[in-house]
Design a protein around this motif. Structure first.
Motif, PDB file in Angstrom:
ATOM      1  N   LYS A   1       0.817  -1.212   0.000  1.00  0.00           N
ATOM      2  CA  LYS A   1       0.000   0.000   0.000  1.00  0.00           C
ATOM      3  C   LYS A   1       0.851   1.263   0.000  1.00  0.00           C
ATOM      4  O   LYS A   1       0.303   2.361   0.033  1.00  0.00           O
ATOM      5  N   SER A   2       2.177   1.106   0.008  1.00  0.00           N
ATOM      6  CA  SER A   2       3.076   2.265   0.062  1.00  0.00           C
ATOM      7  C   SER A   2       2.678   3.195   1.205  1.00  0.00           C
ATOM      8  O   SER A   2       2.538   4.416   1.018  1.00  0.00           O
ATOM      9  N   THR A   3       2.481   2.620   2.350  1.00  0.00           N
ATOM     10  CA  THR A   3       1.999   3.380   3.503  1.00  0.00           C
ATOM     11  C   THR A   3       2.849   3.090   4.732  1.00  0.00           C
ATOM     12  O   THR A   3       3.181   1.933   5.005  1.00  0.00           O
ATOM     13  N   LEU A   4       3.167   4.161   5.443  1.00  0.00           N
ATOM     14  CA  LEU A   4       3.905   4.084   6.698  1.00  0.00           C
ATOM     15  C   LEU A   4       2.938   4.383   7.828  1.00  0.00           C
ATOM     16  O   LEU A   4       2.123   5.304   7.726  1.00  0.00           O
ATOM     17  N   TYR A   5       3.021   3.600   8.891  1.00  0.00           N
ATOM     18  CA  TYR A   5       2.110   3.776  10.020  1.00  0.00           C
ATOM     19  C   TYR A   5       2.896   4.110  11.285  1.00  0.00           C
ATOM     20  O   TYR A   5       4.034   3.673  11.467  1.00  0.00           O
ATOM     21  N   LEU A   6       2.244   4.845  12.166  1.00  0.00           N
ATOM     22  CA  LEU A   6       2.802   5.102  13.487  1.00  0.00           C
ATOM     23  C   LEU A   6       1.716   4.803  14.505  1.00  0.00           C
ATOM     24  O   LEU A   6       0.745   5.554  14.629  1.00  0.00           O
ATOM     25  N   GLN A   7       1.863   3.673  15.193  1.00  0.00           N
ATOM     26  CA  GLN A   7       0.936   3.313  16.252  1.00  0.00           C
ATOM     27  C   GLN A   7       1.395   3.982  17.538  1.00  0.00           C
ATOM     28  O   GLN A   7       2.536   3.769  17.973  1.00  0.00           O
ATOM     29  N   MET A   8       0.533   4.777  18.118  1.00  0.00           N
ATOM     30  CA  MET A   8       0.892   5.534  19.319  1.00  0.00           C
ATOM     31  C   MET A   8       0.005   5.087  20.473  1.00  0.00           C
ATOM     32  O   MET A   8      -1.219   5.267  20.433  1.00  0.00           O
ATOM     33  N   ASN A   9       0.622   4.478  21.475  1.00  0.00           N
ATOM     34  CA  ASN A   9      -0.101   3.990  22.645  1.00  0.00           C
ATOM     35  C   ASN A   9       0.311   4.775  23.887  1.00  0.00           C
ATOM     36  O   ASN A   9       1.358   5.417  23.914  1.00  0.00           O
ATOM     37  N   ASN A  10      -0.521   4.688  24.902  1.00  0.00           N
ATOM     38  CA  ASN A  10      -0.239   5.348  26.180  1.00  0.00           C
ATOM     39  C   ASN A  10       0.156   6.813  25.975  1.00  0.00           C
ATOM     40  O   ASN A  10       1.167   7.288  26.500  1.00  0.00           O
ATOM     41  N   LEU A  11      -0.654   7.495  25.211  1.00  0.00           N
ATOM     42  CA  LEU A  11      -0.359   8.895  24.907  1.00  0.00           C
ATOM     43  C   LEU A  11      -0.464   9.761  26.144  1.00  0.00           C
ATOM     44  O   LEU A  11      -1.267   9.481  27.057  1.00  0.00           O
ATOM     45  N   ASN A  12       0.344  10.796  26.182  1.00  0.00           N
ATOM     46  CA  ASN A  12       0.291  11.762  27.278  1.00  0.00           C
ATOM     47  C   ASN A  12       0.255  13.180  26.701  1.00  0.00           C
ATOM     48  O   ASN A  12       0.526  13.379  25.509  1.00  0.00           O
ATOM     49  N   PRO A  13      -0.111  14.172  27.502  1.00  0.00           N
ATOM     50  CA  PRO A  13      -0.244  15.533  26.965  1.00  0.00           C
ATOM     51  C   PRO A  13       1.013  16.066  26.286  1.00  0.00           C
ATOM     52  O   PRO A  13       0.914  16.912  25.384  1.00  0.00           O
TER      53      PRO A  13
END
Length: 134
Positions: free
Chosen positions: A79-91
């Motif tokens: 898919k020519s796609t880069l992903y960034l999974q972001m967990n436990n986000l903080n302010p």
């Protein structure tokens, strides 16, 4: 000419998750599998910060210390796609997130420009906003 289109930003509460996507498109001579690609972020009044980067060929992934263990970079070459999974986000993760790319290179080269030479990326997306509330 390469175009990068980010999506997936939004507003979440602390501890929540988001997944950002960066869709890569280019002319017939642009091969997604041979690019340095990375995510950067910039909060108001702060300098741009490298978040995560990689070489889209077979290469390692690099992360800022502030996101290690919480963010995960992945890609779908079909898919020519880069992903960034972001967990436990903080302010402190609140910022505009940008996808960046530079053609050619190698895994060590991509890590170098991610760490110390972000000006070497010559393609940038329009950005997607991530807002984390406490």
């Amino acid at each position: 000419q390469v175009q990068l289109v980010e999506s997936g930003g939004g507003s979440v509460q602390a501890g929540g998750s988001l997944r950002l996507s960066c869709a890569f498109s280019g002319d017939s001579g642009d091969t997604y599998s041979s690019y340095c690609m990375a995510w950067f972020r910039q909060a108001p009044g702060k300098e741009r910060e490298g978040v995560a980067g990689t070489w889209t060929g077979v290469g390692s992934k690099h992360y800022a210390d502030s996101v290690k263990g919480r963010f995960t970079l992945s890609q779908d070459n079909a898919k020519s796609t880069l992903y960034l999974q972001m967990n436990n986000l903080n302010p402190e993760d609140t910022a505009m997130y940008y996808c960046a790319a530079r053609g050619g290179g190698s895994s060590p080269y991509c890590e170098n420009i991610f760490r110390v030479a972000s000006y070497e990326y010559n393609y940038w997306g329009q950005g997607t906003q991530v807002t984390v509330s406490s």
